[in-house]
Design a protein around this motif. Structure first.
Motif, short mmCIF file in Angstrom:
data_model
loop_
_atom_site.label_atom_id
_atom_site.label_comp_id
_atom_site.label_asym_id
_atom_site.label_seq_id
_atom_site.Cartn_x
_atom_site.Cartn_y
_atom_site.Cartn_z
N GLU A 186 -5.41 2.11 -2.94
CA GLU A 186 -4.74 0.94 -3.54
C GLU A 186 -5.35 -0.39 -3.09
OE1 GLU A 186 -0.39 1.80 -4.89
OE2 GLU A 186 -0.42 1.85 -2.71
N HIS A 229 0.70 -4.46 2.04
CA HIS A 229 1.35 -3.64 1.02
C HIS A 229 2.09 -2.52 1.73
CE1 HIS A 229 2.28 -1.26 -2.42
NE2 HIS A 229 1.55 -0.25 -1.98
N HIS A 254 5.81 0.35 1.70
CA HIS A 254 6.86 1.08 0.98
C HIS A 254 8.08 1.19 1.90
CE1 HIS A 254 2.89 3.20 -0.14
NE2 HIS A 254 3.09 2.27 -1.05
N HIS A 302 8.31 1.71 -6.24
CA HIS A 302 7.07 1.88 -5.47
C HIS A 302 7.15 1.21 -4.10
CE1 HIS A 302 2.38 1.62 -5.47
NE2 HIS A 302 2.85 1.67 -4.25
ZN LIG Z 1 1.71 1.70 -2.53
#
Ligand SMILES: [Zn+2]
Length: 273
Positions: free
Chosen positions: A78, A97, A99, A167
């Motif tokens: 990603e 980034h 989660h 996500h």
């Molecule tokens: Zn991700």
């Protein structure tokens, strides 16, 4: 703040370890930084859990998220999230980034993030949502194509955080410490917000004006330095064995003090208690 590439790599490795240690990231997720010597590049670890990242793990990418040379190791899939945001936002120098579980109830329901305590203001006023499905239909949910990363960067716009439906979350910062500060305290806020919503529907959120003013706390006080020192110590304490713990912790304290002295503005030094 780091002055050399070696110091930058050390700080970025510590940033990855901190967000893991504070429960924002687990095996997945990543923190990157724009290259200190070339704004057209960024540094991101090879594919491994952030808690294990060391200064030697970083790969240099161009803003198309292509490695400058074949790294010969696995890479995060990603990474276009980072490259496309650096491309769109020249003032952004670090991206995280994640989660984080604290956000998942909001990301499953499309419920707005609401700052409910002063440090939660780092998420900004009504950070936007992005739903990959809107533009790209059924996908495997990973943001891997440049056009997907660009779409996410457009959704982020001028904000510092974008919520990715079903996500995770992507956070931007003016530097690595700012990005970590925003990542940790927005996640704390999400946790408190969801808990508050189970108690009652009448949640006293910060006003837009309060959010703006409180969001400047990290830049105008010693709060950022203090938090970084605290989180660094928690990482050092966690990795120390009983035999070497005291020695390592003492060394970390000296290092943190040096960094603090280097980074501390004179006016801030007077205010510090
Ligand atoms: Zn991700």
């Amino acid at each position: 703040m780091p002055n050399t590439l070696a110091e930058a790599r050390q700080e970025l490795a510590l940033a990855n370890q901190i967000v893991a240690n504070e429960g924002i990231i687990d095996a997945f997720g990543h923190v990157s930084m724009r290259h200190p010597d070339d704004p057209r590049r960024y540094l991101l670890s090879r594919s491994r859990a952030p808690e294990l990242v060391t200064p030697d793990d970083f790969i240099e990418y161009d803003l198309e998220s292509q490695p400058l040379r074949d790294p010969g190791v696995g890479q995060y899939s990603e990474r276009v999230i980072h490259g496309e945001i650096y491309k769109a936002r020249p003032e952004v120098n670090s991206v995280c980034h994640h989660h984080c579980p604290a956000f998942m109830p909001l990301l499953a329901t499309g419920t707005d993030y609401m700052p409910i305590f002063h440090l939660g203001a780092v998420g900004g006023v009504r950070p936007p949502f992005w739903d990959q499905r809107d533009e790209f239909g059924d996908t495997n949910m990973l943001v891997v194509r440049p056009e997907e990363g660009a779409s996410l960067a457009r959704a982020l716009g001028k904000h510092w955080m974008v919520l990715m439906m079903r996500h995770g979350v992507t956070v931007a910062g003016t530097n690595v410490r700012d990005c970590v500060f925003r990542s940790v305290f927005s996640a704390r806020n999400a946790e408190y917000q969801v808990r508050a919503m189970t108690v009652g529907s009448n949640i006293a959120t910060l006003s837009a004006g309060e959010t703006k003013l409180a969001g400047q706390i990290s830049g105008k006080t010693t709060g950022l330095i203090r938090s970084w020192e605290y989180w660094s110590m928690r990482v050092a304490n966690k990795t120390a064995t009983p035999a070497t713990g005291a020695k390592k912790a003492a060394a970390a304290r000296v290092k943190a003090k040096r960094a603090r002295t280097k980074a501390k503005p004179k006016r801030a030094a007077k205010r510090r208690r």
